[in-house]
Write a protein that holds these residues in place. Sequence first.
Motif, PDB file in Angstrom:
ATOM      1  N   LEU A  10      22.647  33.994  47.267  1.00 10.14           N
ATOM      2  CA  LEU A  10      22.462  35.390  46.854  1.00 10.14           C
ATOM      3  C   LEU A  10      21.807  35.467  45.483  1.00 10.14           C
ATOM      4  O   LEU A  10      20.945  36.316  45.239  1.00 10.14           O
ATOM      5  CB  LEU A  10      23.814  36.094  46.830  1.00 10.14           C
ATOM      6  N   THR A  11      22.188  34.577  44.590  1.00 13.07           N
ATOM      7  CA  THR A  11      21.566  34.545  43.265  1.00 13.07           C
ATOM      8  C   THR A  11      20.081  34.231  43.374  1.00 13.07           C
ATOM      9  O   THR A  11      19.245  34.860  42.708  1.00 13.07           O
ATOM     10  CB  THR A  11      22.258  33.501  42.373  1.00 13.07           C
ATOM     11  N   LEU A  12      19.741  33.259  44.221  1.00 17.57           N
ATOM     12  CA  LEU A  12      18.331  32.933  44.444  1.00 17.57           C
ATOM     13  C   LEU A  12      17.573  34.134  45.017  1.00 17.57           C
ATOM     14  O   LEU A  12      16.416  34.388  44.665  1.00 17.57           O
ATOM     15  CB  LEU A  12      18.212  31.748  45.403  1.00 17.57           C
ATOM     16  N   ALA A  13      18.244  34.887  45.885  1.00 18.67           N
ATOM     17  CA  ALA A  13      17.583  35.991  46.580  1.00 18.67           C
ATOM     18  C   ALA A  13      17.262  37.154  45.660  1.00 18.67           C
ATOM     19  O   ALA A  13      16.244  37.834  45.835  1.00 18.67           O
ATOM     20  CB  ALA A  13      18.445  36.464  47.743  1.00 18.67           C
ATOM     21  N   TYR A  46      28.237  38.990  36.942  1.00 17.68           N
ATOM     22  CA  TYR A  46      28.910  37.861  36.295  1.00 17.68           C
ATOM     23  C   TYR A  46      29.667  37.030  37.321  1.00 17.68           C
ATOM     24  O   TYR A  46      29.573  35.795  37.340  1.00 17.68           O
ATOM     25  CB  TYR A  46      29.875  38.373  35.220  1.00 17.68           C
ATOM     26  N   MET A  47      30.433  37.708  38.193  1.00 23.72           N
ATOM     27  CA  MET A  47      31.221  36.995  39.191  1.00 23.72           C
ATOM     28  C   MET A  47      30.318  36.242  40.167  1.00 23.72           C
ATOM     29  O   MET A  47      30.630  35.111  40.560  1.00 23.72           O
ATOM     30  CB  MET A  47      32.120  37.975  39.947  1.00 23.72           C
ATOM     31  N   MET A  48      29.201  36.839  40.522  1.00 23.39           N
ATOM     32  CA  MET A  48      28.292  36.178  41.456  1.00 23.39           C
ATOM     33  C   MET A  48      27.697  34.916  40.835  1.00 23.39           C
ATOM     34  O   MET A  48      27.724  33.838  41.447  1.00 23.39           O
ATOM     35  CB  MET A  48      27.165  37.140  41.849  1.00 23.39           C
ATOM     36  N   VAL A  49      27.162  35.038  39.631  1.00 24.88           N
ATOM     37  CA  VAL A  49      26.504  33.902  38.986  1.00 24.88           C
ATOM     38  C   VAL A  49      27.525  32.826  38.607  1.00 24.88           C
ATOM     39  O   VAL A  49      27.307  31.632  38.844  1.00 24.88           O
ATOM     40  CB  VAL A  49      25.713  34.365  37.745  1.00 24.88           C
ATOM     41  N   ALA A  50      28.646  33.246  38.017  1.00 24.84           N
ATOM     42  CA  ALA A  50      29.651  32.265  37.587  1.00 24.84           C
ATOM     43  C   ALA A  50      30.208  31.483  38.774  1.00 24.84           C
ATOM     44  O   ALA A  50      30.331  30.254  38.731  1.00 24.84           O
ATOM     45  CB  ALA A  50      30.782  32.977  36.847  1.00 24.84           C
ATOM     46  N   ASN A  51      30.529  32.176  39.851  1.00 25.57           N
ATOM     47  CA  ASN A  51      31.118  31.501  41.017  1.00 25.57           C
ATOM     48  C   ASN A  51      30.102  30.709  41.826  1.00 25.57           C
ATOM     49  O   ASN A  51      30.476  29.860  42.639  1.00 25.57           O
ATOM     50  CB  ASN A  51      31.809  32.527  41.923  1.00 25.57           C
ATOM     51  N   SER A  52      28.814  30.995  41.596  1.00 20.52           N
ATOM     52  CA  SER A  52      27.797  30.221  42.310  1.00 20.52           C
ATOM     53  C   SER A  52      27.717  28.775  41.824  1.00 20.52           C
ATOM     54  O   SER A  52      27.146  27.922  42.495  1.00 20.52           O
ATOM     55  CB  SER A  52      26.425  30.889  42.159  1.00 20.52           C
ATOM     56  N   PHE A  53      28.304  28.502  40.645  1.00 24.54           N
ATOM     57  CA  PHE A  53      28.313  27.137  40.101  1.00 24.54           C
ATOM     58  C   PHE A  53      29.633  26.407  40.370  1.00 24.54           C
ATOM     59  O   PHE A  53      29.810  25.281  39.924  1.00 24.54           O
ATOM     60  CB  PHE A  53      28.058  27.166  38.591  1.00 24.54           C
ATOM     61  N   LYS A  54      30.561  27.043  41.087  1.00 22.61           N
ATOM     62  CA  LYS A  54      31.871  26.456  41.325  1.00 22.61           C
ATOM     63  C   LYS A  54      31.952  25.860  42.729  1.00 22.61           C
ATOM     64  O   LYS A  54      31.147  26.174  43.603  1.00 22.61           O
ATOM     65  CB  LYS A  54      32.974  27.515  41.170  1.00 22.61           C
ATOM     66  N   THR A  55      32.964  25.038  42.919  1.00 22.07           N
ATOM     67  CA  THR A  55      33.279  24.583  44.263  1.00 22.07           C
ATOM     68  C   THR A  55      34.074  25.686  44.970  1.00 22.07           C
ATOM     69  O   THR A  55      34.555  26.622  44.331  1.00 22.07           O
ATOM     70  CB  THR A  55      34.117  23.301  44.238  1.00 22.07           C
ATOM     71  N   LYS A  96      36.992  25.499  46.203  1.00 23.72           N
ATOM     72  CA  LYS A  96      38.376  25.473  45.721  1.00 23.72           C
ATOM     73  C   LYS A  96      38.506  26.204  44.393  1.00 23.72           C
ATOM     74  O   LYS A  96      39.453  26.974  44.188  1.00 23.72           O
ATOM     75  CB  LYS A  96      38.839  24.010  45.574  1.00 23.72           C
ATOM     76  N   GLU A  97      37.559  25.988  43.485  1.00 24.56           N
ATOM     77  CA  GLU A  97      37.607  26.652  42.185  1.00 24.56           C
ATOM     78  C   GLU A  97      37.453  28.163  42.303  1.00 24.56           C
ATOM     79  O   GLU A  97      38.064  28.917  41.544  1.00 24.56           O
ATOM     80  CB  GLU A  97      36.494  26.097  41.277  1.00 24.56           C
ATOM     81  N   ILE A  98      36.667  28.611  43.261  1.00 29.88           N
ATOM     82  CA  ILE A  98      36.473  30.046  43.450  1.00 29.88           C
ATOM     83  C   ILE A  98      37.782  30.722  43.817  1.00 29.88           C
ATOM     84  O   ILE A  98      38.141  31.776  43.273  1.00 29.88           O
ATOM     85  CB  ILE A  98      35.410  30.323  44.537  1.00 29.88           C
ATOM     86  N   PHE A  99      38.554  30.119  44.711  1.00 30.30           N
ATOM     87  CA  PHE A  99      39.822  30.718  45.139  1.00 30.30           C
ATOM     88  C   PHE A  99      40.906  30.567  44.079  1.00 30.30           C
ATOM     89  O   PHE A  99      41.814  31.394  43.999  1.00 30.30           O
ATOM     90  CB  PHE A  99      40.279  30.098  46.460  1.00 30.30           C
ATOM     91  N   GLN A 100      40.808  29.524  43.263  1.00 34.63           N
ATOM     92  CA  GLN A 100      41.816  29.314  42.226  1.00 34.63           C
ATOM     93  C   GLN A 100      41.607  30.250  41.044  1.00 34.63           C
ATOM     94  O   GLN A 100      42.570  30.808  40.512  1.00 34.63           O
ATOM     95  CB  GLN A 100      41.785  27.861  41.751  1.00 34.63           C
ATOM     96  N   SER A 101      40.364  30.418  40.612  1.00 29.91           N
ATOM     97  CA  SER A 101      40.091  31.227  39.410  1.00 29.91           C
ATOM     98  C   SER A 101      38.724  31.896  39.518  1.00 29.91           C
ATOM     99  O   SER A 101      37.754  31.439  38.913  1.00 29.91           O
ATOM    100  CB  SER A 101      40.146  30.352  38.161  1.00 29.91           C
ATOM    101  N   PRO A 102      38.620  32.983  40.297  1.00 29.33           N
ATOM    102  CA  PRO A 102      37.313  33.627  40.493  1.00 29.33           C
ATOM    103  C   PRO A 102      36.748  34.286  39.241  1.00 29.33           C
ATOM    104  O   PRO A 102      35.538  34.487  39.154  1.00 29.33           O
ATOM    105  CB  PRO A 102      37.607  34.668  41.578  1.00 29.33           C
ATOM    106  N   LEU A 103      37.615  34.630  38.259  1.00 27.61           N
ATOM    107  CA  LEU A 103      37.140  35.344  37.069  1.00 27.61           C
ATOM    108  C   LEU A 103      36.794  34.415  35.915  1.00 27.61           C
ATOM    109  O   LEU A 103      36.133  34.836  34.965  1.00 27.61           O
ATOM    110  CB  LEU A 103      38.207  36.349  36.602  1.00 27.61           C
TER     111      LEU A 103
END
Length: 273
Positions: free
Chosen positions: A245-248, A27-36, A38-45
């Motif tokens: 990583l998601t593509l891989a 979930y964290m990998m796929v969800a964060n793959s669509f973020k910038t 900045k968004e990853i560091f602000q709210s990774p979950l």
Amino acid sequence: MKSSNKNNIFLGLLGIILGILWLSPFYMMVANSFKTKKEIFQSPLKLPEGFHLDNYRQAAENLNFGHTFLNSLIITVVSVLIIIIFSSMAAYALSRVKSKVSTVIFFVFVAAMLIPFQAVMIPLVSLFGKLGMLNRPGIIFLYLGFGSSLSIFLYHGTINTLPKSLDEAAIIDGCNRFQVFWYIIFPILKPITVTVAILNTIWIWNDYLLPSLVINQTGKETIPLKMFFFFGEYTKQWHLALAGLTLAIIPVIIFYFIAQKHIIKGITAGSVK
């Protein structure tokens, strides 16, 4: 009856909790793959506020994904096919030819599973360098060596469950040993063959250490090698790395779901003597 219902409820809740824990990294990998970044560091979950598909386009460009994917695909497919062919034939020979020598050879293969690659990687890579085999054929040969032990062990256990009368009937009908194996025995080994294929595919596709030592050359990198493009000394492009990583992992997941019904059957068959 009540005790049984409580146990079922407990096991059900335990299964749900374990399932959530197992799926959380995906979930964290796929969800964060669509973020910038900045968004990853602000709210990774959190779920992404907007789906930045540009991450995937840029990751594919930086990875040279088509060429790198082809490198990984060739090495993985060829290595797995060779492991299946040689391991199944070796296991058949060791199973059918009962002698002290065959027993010793089999236990040598089993013992080899306990030796970590790190213990032999320096002398092995040095030897292959002297032989001029630090290339694609060289790494395929190494994967055959390191993947054969477990594969032979699984095949050997399954072949031991097959009656020798199959071999004898085929020989009476005019088959030689080679024909007996390929036309009679090998088709019966389909479940364990799929299991061997899945285990080795996941290992080889995701392997970083061996390719980094053998084929770490421009234009010949596999996907795990190329992924380190996103991790520099002073910056880490997590948004692009997670997209890459998601593509891989998509090809491996597709392959796994296609063949998963054979896994338990194959492992069970290989564990019964």
